[in-house]
Design a protein around this motif. Sequence first.
Motif, PDB file in Angstrom:
ATOM      1  N   CYS A  47      80.674  -1.842  19.038  1.00  0.00           N
ATOM      2  CA  CYS A  47      80.122  -3.150  19.430  1.00  0.00           C
ATOM      3  C   CYS A  47      78.628  -3.114  19.704  1.00  0.00           C
ATOM      4  N   GLY A  48      78.039  -1.916  19.827  1.00  0.00           N
ATOM      5  CA  GLY A  48      76.608  -1.837  20.120  1.00  0.00           C
ATOM      6  C   GLY A  48      76.270  -2.508  21.437  1.00  0.00           C
ATOM      7  N   SER A  49      75.223  -3.309  21.431  1.00  0.00           N
ATOM      8  CA  SER A  49      74.805  -3.994  22.657  1.00  0.00           C
ATOM      9  C   SER A  49      75.550  -5.296  22.895  1.00  0.00           C
ATOM     10  N   GLY A  50      76.551  -5.585  22.062  1.00  0.00           N
ATOM     11  CA  GLY A  50      77.487  -6.666  22.361  1.00  0.00           C
ATOM     12  C   GLY A  50      77.127  -8.049  21.868  1.00  0.00           C
ATOM     13  N   ILE A  76      76.557   0.335  25.925  1.00  0.00           N
ATOM     14  CA  ILE A  76      77.585  -0.320  26.739  1.00  0.00           C
ATOM     15  C   ILE A  76      76.955  -0.894  28.013  1.00  0.00           C
ATOM     16  N   ASP A  77      76.027  -0.177  28.595  1.00  0.00           N
ATOM     17  CA  ASP A  77      75.316  -0.716  29.758  1.00  0.00           C
ATOM     18  C   ASP A  77      74.576  -2.001  29.387  1.00  0.00           C
ATOM     19  N   GLN A  78      73.894  -1.997  28.235  1.00  0.00           N
ATOM     20  CA  GLN A  78      73.199  -3.201  27.783  1.00  0.00           C
ATOM     21  C   GLN A  78      74.180  -4.348  27.574  1.00  0.00           C
ATOM     22  N   ALA A  79      75.318  -4.035  26.940  1.00  0.00           N
ATOM     23  CA  ALA A  79      76.313  -5.074  26.666  1.00  0.00           C
ATOM     24  C   ALA A  79      76.812  -5.710  27.959  1.00  0.00           C
ATOM     25  N   ARG A  80      77.052  -4.893  28.966  1.00  0.00           N
ATOM     26  CA  ARG A  80      77.530  -5.423  30.247  1.00  0.00           C
ATOM     27  C   ARG A  80      76.453  -6.242  30.949  1.00  0.00           C
ATOM     28  N   GLN A  81      75.221  -5.806  30.849  1.00  0.00           N
ATOM     29  CA  GLN A  81      74.120  -6.547  31.470  1.00  0.00           C
ATOM     30  C   GLN A  81      73.907  -7.897  30.787  1.00  0.00           C
ATOM     31  N   ASN A  82      74.140  -7.934  29.482  1.00  0.00           N
ATOM     32  CA  ASN A  82      73.937  -9.166  28.723  1.00  0.00           C
ATOM     33  C   ASN A  82      75.091 -10.151  28.848  1.00  0.00           C
ATOM     34  N   ALA A  83      76.202  -9.707  29.415  1.00  0.00           N
ATOM     35  CA  ALA A  83      77.362 -10.593  29.534  1.00  0.00           C
ATOM     36  C   ALA A  83      78.050 -10.395  30.879  1.00  0.00           C
ATOM     37  N   PRO A  84      77.342 -10.616  31.975  1.00  0.00           N
ATOM     38  CA  PRO A  84      77.954 -10.410  33.284  1.00  0.00           C
ATOM     39  C   PRO A  84      78.978 -11.488  33.625  1.00  0.00           C
ATOM     40  N   ASP A  85      80.062 -11.060  34.236  1.00  0.00           N
ATOM     41  CA  ASP A  85      81.036 -11.988  34.825  1.00  0.00           C
ATOM     42  C   ASP A  85      81.636 -12.987  33.823  1.00  0.00           C
ATOM     43  N   HIS A  86      81.839 -12.532  32.589  1.00  0.00           N
ATOM     44  CA  HIS A  86      82.523 -13.379  31.612  1.00  0.00           C
ATOM     45  C   HIS A  86      84.012 -13.037  31.611  1.00  0.00           C
ATOM     46  N   ALA A  87      84.845 -13.955  32.050  1.00  0.00           N
ATOM     47  CA  ALA A  87      86.287 -13.729  32.008  1.00  0.00           C
ATOM     48  C   ALA A  87      86.733 -13.614  30.556  1.00  0.00           C
ATOM     49  N   LEU A  89      86.149 -11.107  28.568  1.00  0.00           N
ATOM     50  CA  LEU A  89      85.228 -10.296  27.776  1.00  0.00           C
ATOM     51  C   LEU A  89      84.957  -9.006  28.533  1.00  0.00           C
ATOM     52  N   ALA A  90      85.207  -7.869  27.869  1.00  0.00           N
ATOM     53  CA  ALA A  90      85.032  -6.576  28.528  1.00  0.00           C
ATOM     54  C   ALA A  90      84.414  -5.580  27.549  1.00  0.00           C
ATOM     55  N   PHE A  91      83.719  -4.589  28.121  1.00  0.00           N
ATOM     56  CA  PHE A  91      83.114  -3.535  27.325  1.00  0.00           C
ATOM     57  C   PHE A  91      83.501  -2.183  27.916  1.00  0.00           C
ATOM     58  N   GLU A  92      83.835  -1.230  27.036  1.00  0.00           N
ATOM     59  CA  GLU A  92      84.194   0.118  27.463  1.00  0.00           C
ATOM     60  C   GLU A  92      83.522   1.138  26.558  1.00  0.00           C
ATOM     61  N   GLN A  93      83.115   2.250  27.158  1.00  0.00           N
ATOM     62  CA  GLN A  93      82.646   3.357  26.335  1.00  0.00           C
ATOM     63  C   GLN A  93      83.867   4.003  25.703  1.00  0.00           C
ATOM     64  N   GLY A  94      83.842   4.166  24.402  1.00  0.00           N
ATOM     65  CA  GLY A  94      84.991   4.737  23.709  1.00  0.00           C
ATOM     66  C   GLY A  94      84.626   5.251  22.340  1.00  0.00           C
ATOM     67  N   ASP A  95      85.236   6.361  21.968  1.00  0.00           N
ATOM     68  CA  ASP A  95      85.014   6.975  20.662  1.00  0.00           C
ATOM     69  C   ASP A  95      86.044   6.436  19.678  1.00  0.00           C
ATOM     70  N   VAL A  96      85.608   6.073  18.493  1.00  0.00           N
ATOM     71  CA  VAL A  96      86.501   5.446  17.517  1.00  0.00           C
ATOM     72  C   VAL A  96      87.648   6.362  17.114  1.00  0.00           C
ATOM     73  N   TYR A  97      87.444   7.663  17.177  1.00  0.00           N
ATOM     74  CA  TYR A  97      88.492   8.593  16.787  1.00  0.00           C
ATOM     75  C   TYR A  97      89.550   8.780  17.871  1.00  0.00           C
ATOM     76  N   THR A  98      89.147   8.675  19.129  1.00  0.00           N
ATOM     77  CA  THR A  98      90.046   9.054  20.228  1.00  0.00           C
ATOM     78  C   THR A  98      90.392   7.911  21.177  1.00  0.00           C
ATOM     79  N   PHE A  99      89.742   6.760  21.028  1.00  0.00           N
ATOM     80  CA  PHE A  99      90.006   5.634  21.923  1.00  0.00           C
ATOM     81  C   PHE A  99      91.491   5.292  21.907  1.00  0.00           C
ATOM     82  N   ASP A 100      92.010   4.927  23.095  1.00  0.00           N
ATOM     83  CA  ASP A 100      93.414   4.536  23.191  1.00  0.00           C
ATOM     84  C   ASP A 100      93.555   3.417  24.212  1.00  0.00           C
ATOM     85  N   THR A 101      94.491   2.551  23.967  1.00  0.00           N
ATOM     86  CA  THR A 101      94.819   1.466  24.876  1.00  0.00           C
ATOM     87  C   THR A 101      96.236   0.977  24.565  1.00  0.00           C
TER      88      THR A 101
END
Length: 268
Positions: A47-50, A76-87, A89-101
């Motif tokens: 997502c880059g800077s979101g 991810i820090d930039q993305a969170r700063q650019n979209a504070p308190d948006h219900a 909408l969330a940002f997480e640091q994650g690697d495309v190979y190992t991310f899980d949810t």
Amino acid sequence: MADQIATERAKMPAAHNPVLERRTVENANQNLLKFLRPGIHVLDVGCGSGAITRSIHEKVGATGFVLGIDPNPNLIDQARQNAPDHAGLAFEQGDVYTFDTAERFDVVTCSRTLQWLAQPKEALLNMKRFVKPGGFLSILDFNHEKLSWTPEPPMSMRLFYDAFLAWRKDAGFDNAIADHLDGLMRQIGFQSIQVEPQFEISRRGNADFAVTSRLWAEVAELRGPQLVKAGYITEEQRLQAISEYDNWIQTDGESMTVYLLAVEAQQT
């Protein structure tokens, strides 16, 4: 060693990237518009800077949910700063190979990211896990070998661009990934795959020509120092490419076409 080189070269420099922040769904990921509707859940991989992620969130509304992931903690820090308190909408640091949810999504989108991966098939396999039955995996990416300018840019920019492709290739990145996506999607089990051209064309006469055609000067400014450090070009050559290309935009440049494909498949 090869994986370490790929990781280092894919890493986005910490400097501000103007290209990322001017992107929206409408101007940079319009292939997604046919999927987006209020209430759906979307995963934005890389997502880059979101900027696009925020644009997706606008389309799915308060009843939807959008999660953006990126391996770069600064972005991810930039993305969170650019979209504070948006219900929704969330940002997480994650690697495309190992991310899980445990979450499963109506749309999993990955835009301009596989070009920076040495193992795109493995990344696609992991992303496929997060698509709901009936949902879509949507990939947007380049074939850098098919970039075209009219007329040809200065030799200094061609030298930089060829060095950029060599620098990428030597790290294990596929410069023609867009044209290989259909085959990769079939290899991981998708049957019905849609391929849509999404070429980005900058033409003199367009109001934004001076901005959009400058893409490769911006790459030389942002990524160029990495090429210099790795010995692919000199600092003098990098600066010359930027200066002479900017002059080309102001004088002779008529158009630039960036080869971009959207490749999408539905989960059974």
